[in-house]
Design a protein around this motif. Structure first.
Motif, PDB file in Angstrom:
ATOM      1  N   CYS A  81       0.832  -1.207   0.000  1.00  0.00           N
ATOM      2  CA  CYS A  81       0.000   0.000   0.000  1.00  0.00           C
ATOM      3  C   CYS A  81       0.866   1.256   0.000  1.00  0.00           C
ATOM      4  N   PRO A  82       0.633   2.179  -0.937  1.00  0.00           N
ATOM      5  CA  PRO A  82       1.489   3.380  -1.012  1.00  0.00           C
ATOM      6  C   PRO A  82       1.283   4.355   0.142  1.00  0.00           C
ATOM      7  N   HIS A  83       0.174   4.247   0.864  1.00  0.00           N
ATOM      8  CA  HIS A  83      -0.111   5.189   1.942  1.00  0.00           C
ATOM      9  C   HIS A  83      -0.552   4.436   3.187  1.00  0.00           C
ATOM     10  N   ASP A  84      -0.012   4.833   4.333  1.00  0.00           N
ATOM     11  CA  ASP A  84      -0.431   4.240   5.600  1.00  0.00           C
ATOM     12  C   ASP A  84      -1.566   5.067   6.205  1.00  0.00           C
ATOM     13  N   LEU A  85      -2.391   4.388   6.987  1.00  0.00           N
ATOM     14  CA  LEU A  85      -3.430   5.107   7.718  1.00  0.00           C
ATOM     15  C   LEU A  85      -2.783   5.920   8.833  1.00  0.00           C
ATOM     16  N   PRO A  86      -3.087   7.230   8.938  1.00  0.00           N
ATOM     17  CA  PRO A  86      -2.492   8.045  10.016  1.00  0.00           C
ATOM     18  C   PRO A  86      -2.834   7.489  11.395  1.00  0.00           C
ATOM     19  N   GLN A  87      -2.036   7.885  12.371  1.00  0.00           N
ATOM     20  CA  GLN A  87      -2.307   7.505  13.756  1.00  0.00           C
ATOM     21  C   GLN A  87      -3.673   8.055  14.187  1.00  0.00           C
ATOM     22  N   PRO A  88      -4.328   7.399  15.153  1.00  0.00           N
ATOM     23  CA  PRO A  88      -5.672   7.833  15.546  1.00  0.00           C
ATOM     24  C   PRO A  88      -5.781   9.315  15.893  1.00  0.00           C
ATOM     25  N   TYR A  89      -4.751   9.886  16.540  1.00  0.00           N
ATOM     26  CA  TYR A  89      -4.843  11.293  16.918  1.00  0.00           C
ATOM     27  C   TYR A  89      -4.698  12.228  15.716  1.00  0.00           C
ATOM     28  N   LEU A  90      -4.312  11.679  14.561  1.00  0.00           N
ATOM     29  CA  LEU A  90      -4.187  12.483  13.347  1.00  0.00           C
ATOM     30  C   LEU A  90      -5.360  12.272  12.392  1.00  0.00           C
ATOM     31  N   LEU A  91      -6.375  11.550  12.833  1.00  0.00           N
ATOM     32  CA  LEU A  91      -7.558  11.325  12.005  1.00  0.00           C
ATOM     33  C   LEU A  91      -8.623  12.367  12.331  1.00  0.00           C
ATOM     34  N   PRO A  92      -9.252  12.948  11.322  1.00  0.00           N
ATOM     35  CA  PRO A  92     -10.323  13.919  11.591  1.00  0.00           C
ATOM     36  C   PRO A  92     -11.570  13.211  12.103  1.00  0.00           C
ATOM     37  N   ARG A  93     -12.362  13.917  12.909  1.00  0.00           N
ATOM     38  CA  ARG A  93     -13.609  13.328  13.395  1.00  0.00           C
ATOM     39  C   ARG A  93     -14.689  14.396  13.447  1.00  0.00           C
ATOM     40  N   LYS A  94     -15.914  13.959  13.121  1.00  0.00           N
ATOM     41  CA  LYS A  94     -17.050  14.871  13.153  1.00  0.00           C
ATOM     42  C   LYS A  94     -17.394  15.243  14.590  1.00  0.00           C
ATOM     43  N   TYR A 135     -21.933  21.475  10.969  1.00  0.00           N
ATOM     44  CA  TYR A 135     -20.936  20.806  10.138  1.00  0.00           C
ATOM     45  C   TYR A 135     -19.550  21.104  10.697  1.00  0.00           C
ATOM     46  N   ALA A 136     -19.205  20.467  11.776  1.00  0.00           N
ATOM     47  CA  ALA A 136     -17.945  20.740  12.465  1.00  0.00           C
ATOM     48  C   ALA A 136     -17.055  19.503  12.448  1.00  0.00           C
ATOM     49  N   VAL A 137     -15.733  19.738  12.479  1.00  0.00           N
ATOM     50  CA  VAL A 137     -14.739  18.658  12.481  1.00  0.00           C
ATOM     51  C   VAL A 137     -13.589  19.064  13.397  1.00  0.00           C
ATOM     52  N   GLU A 138     -13.082  18.097  14.141  1.00  0.00           N
ATOM     53  CA  GLU A 138     -11.875  18.304  14.931  1.00  0.00           C
ATOM     54  C   GLU A 138     -10.714  17.597  14.246  1.00  0.00           C
ATOM     55  N   TYR A 139      -9.609  18.318  14.078  1.00  0.00           N
ATOM     56  CA  TYR A 139      -8.437  17.745  13.404  1.00  0.00           C
ATOM     57  C   TYR A 139      -7.175  18.360  13.990  1.00  0.00           C
ATOM     58  N   ARG A 140      -6.258  17.480  14.422  1.00  0.00           N
ATOM     59  CA  ARG A 140      -5.001  17.917  15.039  1.00  0.00           C
ATOM     60  C   ARG A 140      -5.247  18.889  16.190  1.00  0.00           C
ATOM     61  N   TYR A 144     -12.761  23.088  13.128  1.00  0.00           N
ATOM     62  CA  TYR A 144     -13.121  23.669  11.832  1.00  0.00           C
ATOM     63  C   TYR A 144     -14.626  23.525  11.630  1.00  0.00           C
ATOM     64  N   ILE A 145     -15.254  24.545  11.042  1.00  0.00           N
ATOM     65  CA  ILE A 145     -16.673  24.444  10.706  1.00  0.00           C
ATOM     66  C   ILE A 145     -16.837  24.769   9.222  1.00  0.00           C
ATOM     67  N   PHE A 146     -17.859  24.148   8.611  1.00  0.00           N
ATOM     68  CA  PHE A 146     -17.968  24.158   7.156  1.00  0.00           C
ATOM     69  C   PHE A 146     -19.315  24.691   6.697  1.00  0.00           C
ATOM     70  N   GLU A 147     -19.342  25.114   5.442  1.00  0.00           N
ATOM     71  CA  GLU A 147     -20.541  25.724   4.871  1.00  0.00           C
ATOM     72  C   GLU A 147     -21.649  24.709   4.679  1.00  0.00           C
ATOM     73  N   THR A 148     -21.316  23.503   4.181  1.00  0.00           N
ATOM     74  CA  THR A 148     -22.310  22.472   3.898  1.00  0.00           C
ATOM     75  C   THR A 148     -21.762  21.113   4.315  1.00  0.00           C
ATOM     76  N   LYS A 149     -22.633  20.111   4.310  1.00  0.00           N
ATOM     77  CA  LYS A 149     -22.200  18.750   4.618  1.00  0.00           C
ATOM     78  C   LYS A 149     -21.226  18.243   3.560  1.00  0.00           C
TER      79      LYS A 149
END
Length: 297
Positions: A81-94, A135-140, A144-149
């Motif tokens: 696989c050319p890309h590894d899954l980031p560590q859990p603390y580096l994954l975005p979550r709703k 429409y909010a996300v936590e990352y690192r 962050y909040i977004f205009e649409t889904k």
């Protein structure tokens, strides 16, 4: 007993799935390998597009990617696989609105402007659009909040593309929400009840109801009152249903006057020549005299 057995089976299947998930967890390995996208399948309860390989389970986003994985699974797994899954603390979550409010006093990045809209709009001034808390996300560790889904989903797939941005010196003025109770009386009514009242007035103007033995003015007022109760978005479902029935009954009774005036034109007609429902509607009309004169409405 059958339902209990089915629920028990589903619980055991879900438990086994969680224990035997592969190194990508609930993320689609094909999306990660081919597109370098983080596609989380955990919100999909069905395992229609799940695959088992070397006693490990993998969640796949769709039928085409499932077929690609089944044909050559090693291409999408380590070490190929050319890309590894980031560590859990580096994954975005709703985040829900409640979770966002619980993070106070932490503020949203970019002063609440949508990072996806800004980047996709080539970082122009016109592309600075305020996001919505739903429409909010936590990352690192950032918010962050977004205009649409759709913009939220795009960030969840490619957070590295959008997360680290700086606002220009000149930004649009922030639109702070205005409390309804801070407005003067006319403004409060206009903003809080303007649309429902306009709809009710349009309905009564189109129907022009005249309830038996009640004045035209009172008939209109009663119809508007029933209409507002029947379509009140803040009311309970049982209350709305109750007043929808009252509104329907009010409309039916208001139709008695034009019906009877049309049928009773001309000379006397024997019972055999009258409409089938004439006597019923006439008795109903006369019974409403007591209701109207006593103000029982």
């Amino acid at each position: 007993i059958s339902m209990k057995c089915m629920n028990s089976y589903l619980d055991r299947a879900q438990s086994e799935l969680n224990c035997r998930l592969g190194e990508f967890g609930h993320y689609c390995p094909v999306c990660l390998a081919v597109l370098h996208h983080l596609v989380d399948c955990s919100e999909t309860a069905a395992l229609t597009h799940a695959a088992e390989y070397k006693r490990k389970y993998y969640r796949i986003c769709g039928e085409s990617h499932l077929q690609a994985f089944l044909s050559t699974p090693d291409e999408f797994l380590a070490p190929c696989c050319p890309h590894d899954l980031p560590q859990p603390y580096l994954l975005p979550r709703k985040l829900t609105e409640f979770q966002v409010k619980n993070k106070f006093p932490q503020q949203a990045e970019m002063k609440g402007f949508c990072p996806v809209t800004y980047i996709d709009g080539k970082q122009r001034y016109e592309a600075l659009v305020q996001g919505k808390l739903e429409y909010a996300v936590e990352y690192r560790g950032r918010l962050y909040i977004f205009e649409t889904k759709q913009k939220q989903d795009k960030f969840l797939r490619m957070p590295e593309t959008y997360w680290d941005q700086k606002l220009p010196c000149k930004v649009p003025p922030l639109c702070e929400p205005v409390s309804l109770t801070s407005l003067p009386t006319l403004g409060y009514l206009e903003q809080g009840a303007g649309v429902p009242v306009i709809k009710a007035m349009t309905a009564v103007g189109s129907l022009k109801p005249k309830f038996p033995f009640v004045s035209i003015q009172r008939s209109a007022l009663l119809y508007v009152a029933f209409y507002l109760k029947a379509f009140n978005p803040n009311g309970t479902n049982s209350t709305r249903q109750k007043y929808k029935k009252k509104l329907a009954s009010f409309e039916e009774n208001s139709e008695l006057i034009p019906y009877l005036s049309l049928v009773m034109r001309g000379g006397y007609k024997p019972p055999s020549e009258r409409p089938v429902d004439f006597d019923f509607k006439l008795n109903r009309f006369l019974a409403l005299k007591v209701l109207g004169s006593n103000g029982g409405l």
